[in-house]
Design a protein around this motif. Sequence first.
Motif, short mmCIF file in Angstrom:
data_model
loop_
_atom_site.label_atom_id
_atom_site.label_comp_id
_atom_site.label_asym_id
_atom_site.label_seq_id
_atom_site.Cartn_x
_atom_site.Cartn_y
_atom_site.Cartn_z
N MET A 240 74.92 9.11 105.78
CA MET A 240 75.38 10.36 105.19
C MET A 240 76.22 10.07 103.93
O MET A 240 77.10 9.23 103.94
N VAL A 241 75.95 10.77 102.86
CA VAL A 241 76.67 10.59 101.60
C VAL A 241 77.89 11.50 101.59
O VAL A 241 77.80 12.67 101.94
N ASN A 242 79.01 10.98 101.17
CA ASN A 242 80.25 11.77 101.10
C ASN A 242 80.33 12.48 99.76
O ASN A 242 80.51 11.86 98.73
N MET A 243 80.18 13.80 99.77
CA MET A 243 80.26 14.62 98.57
C MET A 243 81.71 15.07 98.45
O MET A 243 82.08 16.15 98.91
N ASP A 244 82.54 14.23 97.85
CA ASP A 244 83.98 14.47 97.89
C ASP A 244 84.59 14.95 96.58
O ASP A 244 85.79 15.05 96.45
N GLN A 245 83.74 15.24 95.61
CA GLN A 245 84.26 15.70 94.33
C GLN A 245 83.43 16.88 93.84
O GLN A 245 82.28 17.05 94.23
N ILE A 246 84.04 17.68 92.98
CA ILE A 246 83.40 18.87 92.45
C ILE A 246 83.30 18.72 90.93
O ILE A 246 84.30 18.48 90.26
N LEU A 247 82.09 18.87 90.40
CA LEU A 247 81.88 18.79 88.96
C LEU A 247 81.76 20.19 88.38
O LEU A 247 80.95 20.99 88.85
N ASN A 248 82.59 20.49 87.38
CA ASN A 248 82.45 21.70 86.60
C ASN A 248 81.48 21.35 85.49
O ASN A 248 81.83 20.65 84.54
N LYS B 191 88.87 17.05 92.61
CA LYS B 191 88.84 16.67 94.01
C LYS B 191 88.43 17.88 94.84
O LYS B 191 88.75 19.01 94.50
N GLN B 192 87.75 17.60 95.94
CA GLN B 192 87.46 18.66 96.89
C GLN B 192 88.67 18.77 97.82
O GLN B 192 89.20 17.77 98.28
N LYS B 193 89.13 19.98 98.05
CA LYS B 193 90.30 20.20 98.88
C LYS B 193 89.96 19.88 100.33
O LYS B 193 89.01 20.44 100.89
N THR B 194 90.72 19.00 100.96
CA THR B 194 90.49 18.58 102.33
C THR B 194 90.63 19.74 103.30
O THR B 194 91.60 20.49 103.23
N ALA C 286 88.97 22.48 103.46
CA ALA C 286 88.75 23.80 102.86
C ALA C 286 87.26 24.05 102.66
O ALA C 286 86.42 23.24 103.03
N ALA C 287 86.94 25.16 102.03
CA ALA C 287 85.56 25.49 101.71
C ALA C 287 84.95 24.40 100.83
O ALA C 287 85.67 23.72 100.10
#
Length: 65
Positions: A1-9, A17-20, A22-23
């Motif tokens: 499983m790949v950890n999708m831990d960041q959000i790109l605008n 960072k993705q909020k731990t 949270a949505a």
Amino acid sequence: MVNMDQILNEGTNTVHKQKTGAAPLETPCGITYNVPEDQLRQITTDQLTTTTTKCGRCFDDGGGY
């Protein structure tokens, strides 16, 4: 499983960072409240490019926002 831990605008090419606990598209800096969801994408660290800027609110070594 790949950890999708960041959000790109994708509009600004800024990573957050993705909020731990949270949505999936929620960030500590709150940018997701102001950016349309179709401009945001979950990514892994491996998917970052050299032209991507880190959010200064989400990362201590960031520069944007």
